[in-house]
Motif scaffolding. Structure first.
Motif, PDB file in Angstrom:
ATOM      1  N   ALA A  48       0.831  -1.208   0.000  1.00 45.78           N
ATOM      2  CA  ALA A  48       0.000   0.000   0.000  1.00 45.78           C
ATOM      3  C   ALA A  48       0.864   1.256   0.000  1.00 45.78           C
ATOM      4  CB  ALA A  48      -0.932  -0.002   1.209  1.00 45.78           C
ATOM      5  N   ARG A  49       1.964   1.206   0.755  1.00 49.39           N
ATOM      6  CA  ARG A  49       2.861   2.359   0.802  1.00 49.39           C
ATOM      7  C   ARG A  49       3.505   2.601  -0.565  1.00 49.39           C
ATOM      8  NH1 ARG A  49       6.070   0.592   4.542  1.00 49.39           N
ATOM      9  NH2 ARG A  49       4.676   1.247   6.222  1.00 49.39           N
ATOM     10  N   GLN A  50       3.783   1.513  -1.290  1.00 44.92           N
ATOM     11  CA  GLN A  50       4.457   1.628  -2.586  1.00 44.92           C
ATOM     12  C   GLN A  50       3.514   2.008  -3.717  1.00 44.92           C
ATOM     13  OE1 GLN A  50       6.296  -2.231  -2.925  1.00 44.92           O
ATOM     14  NE2 GLN A  50       8.067  -1.672  -1.670  1.00 44.92           N
ATOM     15  N   THR A  51       2.279   1.498  -3.679  1.00 48.46           N
ATOM     16  CA  THR A  51       1.373   1.680  -4.819  1.00 48.46           C
ATOM     17  C   THR A  51       0.277   2.718  -4.598  1.00 48.46           C
ATOM     18  OG1 THR A  51      -0.122  -0.093  -4.073  1.00 48.46           O
ATOM     19  CG2 THR A  51       1.733  -0.716  -5.486  1.00 48.46           C
ATOM     20  N   ARG A  52       0.007   3.067  -3.345  1.00 48.38           N
ATOM     21  CA  ARG A  52      -1.086   3.994  -3.001  1.00 48.38           C
ATOM     22  C   ARG A  52      -2.367   3.616  -3.756  1.00 48.38           C
ATOM     23  NH1 ARG A  52      -1.144   8.923  -0.401  1.00 48.38           N
ATOM     24  NH2 ARG A  52      -3.055  10.099  -0.697  1.00 48.38           N
ATOM     25  N   PRO A  53      -3.003   2.527  -3.359  1.00 51.59           N
ATOM     26  CA  PRO A  53      -4.185   2.038  -4.082  1.00 51.59           C
ATOM     27  C   PRO A  53      -5.385   2.964  -3.940  1.00 51.59           C
ATOM     28  CG  PRO A  53      -3.909   0.851  -2.019  1.00 51.59           C
ATOM     29  CD  PRO A  53      -2.672   1.698  -2.184  1.00 51.59           C
ATOM     30  N   ASP A  54      -6.313   2.827  -4.898  1.00 57.19           N
ATOM     31  CA  ASP A  54      -7.563   3.586  -4.840  1.00 57.19           C
ATOM     32  C   ASP A  54      -8.585   2.869  -3.965  1.00 57.19           C
ATOM     33  OD1 ASP A  54      -6.889   5.692  -6.760  1.00 57.19           O
ATOM     34  OD2 ASP A  54      -6.903   4.079  -8.242  1.00 57.19           O
ATOM     35  N   ALA A  72      -6.799  -1.084  10.009  1.00 54.17           N
ATOM     36  CA  ALA A  72      -6.379   0.055  10.826  1.00 54.17           C
ATOM     37  C   ALA A  72      -5.072   0.657  10.320  1.00 54.17           C
ATOM     38  CB  ALA A  72      -6.227  -0.373  12.284  1.00 54.17           C
ATOM     39  N   LYS A  73      -4.123  -0.206   9.958  1.00 55.59           N
ATOM     40  CA  LYS A  73      -2.832   0.278   9.464  1.00 55.59           C
ATOM     41  C   LYS A  73      -2.991   0.988   8.109  1.00 55.59           C
ATOM     42  CE  LYS A  73      -0.110  -3.294  11.826  1.00 55.59           C
ATOM     43  NZ  LYS A  73       0.702  -2.390  12.659  1.00 55.59           N
ATOM     44  N   LEU A  74      -3.824   0.430   7.238  1.00 52.65           N
ATOM     45  CA  LEU A  74      -4.054   1.065   5.934  1.00 52.65           C
ATOM     46  C   LEU A  74      -4.714   2.426   6.110  1.00 52.65           C
ATOM     47  CD1 LEU A  74      -5.346  -1.945   3.769  1.00 52.65           C
ATOM     48  CD2 LEU A  74      -3.071  -0.897   3.740  1.00 52.65           C
ATOM     49  N   ARG A  75      -5.649   2.500   7.056  1.00 49.92           N
ATOM     50  CA  ARG A  75      -6.350   3.760   7.281  1.00 49.92           C
ATOM     51  C   ARG A  75      -5.438   4.817   7.888  1.00 49.92           C
ATOM     52  NH1 ARG A  75     -11.881   2.843   7.023  1.00 49.92           N
ATOM     53  NH2 ARG A  75     -12.191   2.488   4.809  1.00 49.92           N
ATOM     54  N   ARG A  76      -4.420   4.393   8.628  1.00 51.82           N
ATOM     55  CA  ARG A  76      -3.467   5.378   9.156  1.00 51.82           C
ATOM     56  C   ARG A  76      -2.647   5.980   8.011  1.00 51.82           C
ATOM     57  NH1 ARG A  76      -3.172   2.062  13.900  1.00 51.82           N
ATOM     58  NH2 ARG A  76      -1.415   0.826  13.102  1.00 51.82           N
ATOM     59  N   GLN A  77      -2.368   5.155   6.996  1.00 55.20           N
ATOM     60  CA  GLN A  77      -1.649   5.653   5.818  1.00 55.20           C
ATOM     61  C   GLN A  77      -2.552   6.519   4.947  1.00 55.20           C
ATOM     62  OE1 GLN A  77       0.858   2.974   3.462  1.00 55.20           O
ATOM     63  NE2 GLN A  77       0.660   1.422   5.052  1.00 55.20           N
ATOM     64  N   TYR A  78      -3.756   5.999   4.668  1.00 53.86           N
ATOM     65  CA  TYR A  78      -4.687   6.669   3.757  1.00 53.86           C
ATOM     66  C   TYR A  78      -6.078   6.672   4.393  1.00 53.86           C
ATOM     67  CZ  TYR A  78      -0.834   5.238   0.738  1.00 53.86           C
ATOM     68  OH  TYR A  78       0.417   5.007   0.215  1.00 53.86           O
TER      69      TYR A  78
END
Length: 234
Positions: A48-54, A72-78
């Motif tokens: 997710a950090r590398q590709t920044r998915p939609d 939770a981790k994905l939501r902290r990123q995006y």
């Protein structure tokens, strides 16, 4: 569906079962989306950090952490990332837990890939990330397929196809240079396995070859024991 500027939708699929991840990935690539997969939570966060998915598809049962932890981790990123949860649990409390933790929607296993695609389309529309395309054409080499009018041309010459031939060709063209097994084709084009009658795929590929490749440099190729692949001619 695409971004307003024409960019393809980027999807992260997180599932530790390779067969399920591949099945979903093939269906989403068929839609023209770019797909990245991960088999565990740690890899999902890195991807997710590398590709920044939609949008992301996340299985709740992963080997290293729960799907809710990944969420939770994905939501902290995006914070605005739409997430569709996959769960083998059908209990109401599990669904409520997933939605309460921030999941936007869920699908219960076993599921059809068509349902996953429809749920993702709905998420993308609701969040304003993408809108449905109109007048979409798929082009591979000198082969052109219009998804709205159901017309096909090769080197400018129109080709008449039946509805099933059209769906088979669209699946091949949505996955150019990608080897597709008979099982994948059966699942996507016919939506079930025909009782194991994979010869139906051979039959329809032969129909397509007569119409697409006859008298021309072939685009549809057989990889014995693996499946079929469509490639643009040189």
């Amino acid at each position: 569906m695409r971004h307003a500027d024409g960019r393809a939708i980027s999807v992260l699929v997180v599932d530790d079962e390779p067969a399920i991840a591949e099945l979903i990935s093939v269906a989403l690539r068929y839609e023209g989306w770019e797909v990245t997969t991960a088999g565990d939570g740690f890899s999902a966060v890195v991807q997710a950090r590398q590709t920044r998915p939609d949008v992301a598809v996340v299985d709740l049962m992963l080997p290293d952490m729960s799907g809710l932890e990944v969420l939770a981790k994905l939501r902290r990123q995006y914070p605005d990332l739409p997430v569709l949860l996959l769960t083998a649990k059908d209990a109401v409390e599990d669904r409520i837990a997933g939605l309460s933790a921030g999941g936007d929607d869920y699908v219960t296993k076993p599921f059809s890939v068509e349902e996953v695609v429809l749920r993702l389309r709905g998420l993308l529309r609701r969040t304003g990330i993408a809108e449905a395309e109109s007048g979409a054409q798929v082009i591979v080499g000198d082969l052109v397929l219009d998804e709205d009018s159901h017309e096909v041309w090769r080197a400018g010459e129109p080709i008449e196809l039946t509805a099933t031939e059209f769906e088979l060709l669209r699946f091949l063209m949505r996955n150019p240079r990608r080897v597709l097994s008979k099982a994948q084709i059966l699942d996507r084009v016919w939506s079930y396995d025909f009782g194991g009658r994979s010869n139906i795929v051979e039959l329809y590929v032969s129909y397509l070859r007569k119409k697409i490749d006859s008298g021309r440099e072939p685009m549809i190729h057989t990889l014995r024991g693996a499946g079929y692949v469509l490639k643009p001619t040189s």
